[in-house]
Every structure is written in structure tokens, then in C-alpha cells.
Design an enzyme around this catalytic site. Sequence first.
Site, PDB file in Angstrom:
ATOM      1  N   TYR A  57     -25.840 -24.831  16.279  1.00 18.01           N
ATOM      2  CA  TYR A  57     -24.742 -24.037  16.822  1.00 18.01           C
ATOM      3  C   TYR A  57     -23.457 -24.877  16.972  1.00 18.01           C
ATOM      4  O   TYR A  57     -22.402 -24.499  16.481  1.00 18.01           O
ATOM      5  CB  TYR A  57     -25.172 -23.434  18.162  1.00 18.01           C
ATOM      6  CG  TYR A  57     -24.531 -22.120  18.498  1.00 18.01           C
ATOM      7  CD1 TYR A  57     -24.984 -21.359  19.574  1.00 18.01           C
ATOM      8  CD2 TYR A  57     -23.460 -21.623  17.784  1.00 18.01           C
ATOM      9  CE1 TYR A  57     -24.407 -20.162  19.896  1.00 18.01           C
ATOM     10  CE2 TYR A  57     -22.869 -20.424  18.102  1.00 18.01           C
ATOM     11  CZ  TYR A  57     -23.348 -19.699  19.167  1.00 18.01           C
ATOM     12  OH  TYR A  57     -22.773 -18.504  19.496  1.00 18.01           O
ATOM     13  N   GLU A  88     -16.478 -24.198  11.711  1.00 16.36           N
ATOM     14  CA  GLU A  88     -15.602 -23.024  11.754  1.00 16.36           C
ATOM     15  C   GLU A  88     -14.213 -23.399  12.242  1.00 16.36           C
ATOM     16  O   GLU A  88     -13.199 -23.003  11.665  1.00 16.36           O
ATOM     17  CB  GLU A  88     -16.206 -21.958  12.671  1.00 16.36           C
ATOM     18  CG  GLU A  88     -17.491 -21.335  12.113  1.00 16.36           C
ATOM     19  CD  GLU A  88     -18.197 -20.431  13.118  1.00 16.36           C
ATOM     20  OE1 GLU A  88     -17.520 -19.842  13.976  1.00 16.36           O
ATOM     21  OE2 GLU A  88     -19.430 -20.327  13.040  1.00 16.36           O
TER      22      GLU A  88
END
Lengths: 249, 317
Positions: A171, A178
Amino acid sequence: SLKRNIMAAGGKDGPKSPSRPRAGPGPLARSWLVLYNIVLTAGWIAVTYVSLLHVMNNSTPPTVYSGIYDSAEVVLKVFQSLAVLEIVHAALGIVPSNVLLTSFQVFSRVFLVWGVLHPFKEAQTNLGVSLCLGAWSITEIIRYSFYTFALLNMKPYVLQWCRYTFFIVLYPIGVTGELLAIYCALAPAAEQKPFTLELPNPYNYSFYYHYFLVVIMLSYIPIFPQLFFHMVHQRRKIIGGGAKQAKKD
Amino acid sequence: VQGCQSDDHRITSRMEIEILHARTGKQLICLDHVDNYSTVLDLKKWIHKEFPKYHPVRQSLRLEPKGRSLSDEETVHSLELKPSGRKLYLRDLGPQIGWRTVFLVEYSGPIAAYMLFYLRPAFIYGVTKAKMEPVVHIACACWMFHYVKRLLETLFVHRFSHGTMPIRNLFKNCSYYWGFAAFVAYYINHPLYTRPMYDHLLEYPALAGFVINELGNLSIHLALMDLRPPGTKKRSIPYPTGNPFTALFSLVSCPNYTYEVGSWICFTIMTQCFPALLFTVAGFYQMAVWAAGKHRNYLREFSNYPKSRKPIVPFLF
């Protein structure tokens, strides 16, 4: 089916009580979901495959990461876009997921692919893409294969454990990727002004894609910790004390 | 009562009531010397004395941990507590703030924010010599009229069923009102603002519509004020009065919301501003939810409630 008729007539197990929780998808929906999850597992394996192939053929930086998007582009777009169907599944009630949460998760991924990577070459060639692809691929392969087994009434503990453990590392890596990708898109967005509406116009409204991307980046600050700790909480709930039950399965 | 052989021991006897925490089930306090005439409010005051933190307005007492909140006026006698288990559950509603205070703060923001943008400060818009279209002045007047009217209604017209709301609502509501005010005001007062298509052919009818809806909204508020005697919490079915604007009561449960949405639709048409449209839609959604709730309460409370009425949109919804 015969069994359903017996149940309805108040047979062996008695008539279904109206307050029973949702019974799950019917046979048609179930078949569709199994197909969907198998296809998506295969799709993300394909993404991993083309990415690894690229890395093996170009082992020196920067091409080892800057060309990875070019190789994976088509498979990534196809299989990440298909995830939109998951919103439909949630809306139809054939999966127990929350519609709003699913929409939010799918939208953020689709936005990254079509709104950040697709339009901006600067984002495509950045290291961030590799981090995203790596994190997303592993997560999705585990997730979709787990769902496939679950629909076939098998719940391999190994997969469940992977799902609720790998995220601890994947994660943050994914989020880093991102944010890096979005950051690289900021400068070209300010210059090229895509998806942008400027004044004056008859709607008396303006929208600057560049500022929108900045807002998205800032939104990670409150949202990411919440999502992360939600997974931590889920982990504790599902596999926290589950070691004993796993033996039974 | 002294020396009197009372057959009905319930009336004169003192009893103990246990107050338990609704979330944990732990005992907070045991109130002794409670009698049948004590009200729920009396109990709350005694609890407050022991626990200064629990001001009566932030207490919700119920018979079950997740049960209905008991109203302050109910007496212990009416609760019909069995001698074997006289316990009530206390739920902390959190810090409360008065409705009037909330409204005054909420509505001052949009007035201040719109005024700020109307003055076209250089630090927002840069230095500009662009002239202001007539409709921009009219829009400002409409906006100010709307919120000053709301402030005056809060001070002189509205009668509130509940005295307070949780303080967290203040931040939520202010963000909504102040945020949208800045959003709408920024674009209407912008030097690059564009007049609506067809100019005054659209602006003036929309303005007239706005004024009509504002008067309608005010008429409904005044009618509702007359419906409830001052100082009471009495509720009754509203019906049209002599004022023609109140005729809408025959069609909807909450005509004040209907008129309010009407005002903002007219404002949006008059200014042809997309943020104003968003504000109208958001307001409509929230008011529709409230109207549905009020409509449901009316139906539940009054068996003779007119069946033809809809919550907020005549004939439709």
C-alpha cells in the site's frame, strides 16, 4: 431447483425467515462473478508478465523503468478499466461491498491510469509508474484469485493471509508511486491545460486541471491513513485470531 | 399525606433509580429520593449536580441503551418502571450549542463572504477596471436580502422544537454555507463574468421569480410561527391561511423548502452561474431529505393528515 422447492414448501430446513441476511448471488450471477474474477486474475498476471519481460530485456536505468509503461500500457488500460464493473456488481447487490466505497476505490485507480498516466508522457516515464504497477499487480492478483476461490466456496487461508499482510508493504509503495506520477504530471498540466475551462465562458465557472491535480495530491494526506488503518483493523479481525480456524478450513 | 394511610403506595413512596452509561452499561449514579412526580428533567438536573460535565441539554435518557430519548416533561410515574429493575440509560450527546447561535454564525458568513468578493479586492482578482454588469449588483442585493431575512427570522420568527444541537454540526454547517458563498460569489463578481443569454429578458423575470419565492418562504415561516403558541412545543397540522402564498400547504408538507428551492432556481437562472446551480442542487437535496423526514413525522403523529400532500415537490415528491 428441486431443493429450492422443498425449502419453499417448508421442507427439511423450514421456510426461509424474512429476516435472514442476504443469501448471496444467484447461480447466474455467481457464474458471471467467477468468470469475471478469473479473467481479471489472468489480466493482472499478464500485466506482471509484460512488465517483467520489459525489465529483463532492459536491465539498465533509465530505460528499465521509463519504458515499462509503453510495454504494459494496453493490458493495464484494459484490465484496470474493467474494474468499473465492480461498481455495477455492488450496486446490483450481487457482492456485499459498499457501492460508495467501491466507486471511490475504482475511480481513484481509473483516474490515475486515464487522467494522469495516459495524457502525460512525463508521468509515463517516471519511476512512479513502476512502483504503481508492481504494487497494483501483486495486490490485484491476490485479490481476484481470492474472490474466485471464495465464490467456489473455498477460502484458502494462504491467500487470505497474503491479502491482509502484503498490503502493509504494498500500500505505501503504491501510494508513493501514485504521488510521484501525479507530481510529474503537474508541470505539463499547467502548461498544456488539458480538461481545463477558463473564464470568460457562459457558465461563469472555471476549472484548472493543474490545481485539481494538486488538490488530489493533498487529499492523500487525510485519506491514505484512514484506508490503511481500516485494512489494519480488518487484518486483526479476520486473521488476528484466525490461526486456529484456518486449521479447520 | 403525613399520617395518612395511603392505599396507593406508589404515589407517596420514594424510590431509587439507577443511572447506567448507555455505551458501557456501567453504573454512573444511583439516584435516591426520587418520587413519582419527578420529571425526566429533574433526573437530568440531579445527574448534572453530580457530574458537572453532563449539562442537562447534553443528556439523553432512555429505557433501553439504544431506545428512544425520553422527553423532559415525562414523569417517573409515566415511565412505569418495575420495582425489580429501576434503571435508565444515559447517552452523552456531546457538547451542545443553541440553534439560534448556530444560525446566526452560519448566516453571517455568507453575508461577509459575498460582500468581500463584491468589493472586487485586488488580492483576489488583481487590479481591474472592468465594469460590473447591472445583474451583478442585483445578484448581490438578492443574496444579501436572502441572508438578512434569514437572520431576522432566526431572531424574531422561528420557534425551535429542540433547544440545542451537537457542536460538531456548527463546523459542518458553516463549512457548507461559507464555502458555497465564497464559491458562488467569486464567479458572479469576477471581472470576466458573462451576462446570461438574452440579457434582461431572462434577468428580470428571474428576479421577479426570486422575489415571489422569498415572499412565499417568509409567509410560510410566519404561518408556522402562528401555529405554535410561544413557549410551547405544540405541533399541529398546518393549513392555508388568508395569505395566498400559504396555499402551497395544500400540496406539500414543507412549502418553505419548496419556495427556498424556487428562490435559488431563479437566482441561478438570473446569474447563469454554474456554481449557483451546484448550490441549488445541494440545497434541494438536503431539503428534500429534511422534508421527507418531516412528512413522515406528520403522517405518524396525525392520523387525519391530508393524504394528497407530498413532502416538497407538489404532485411529485
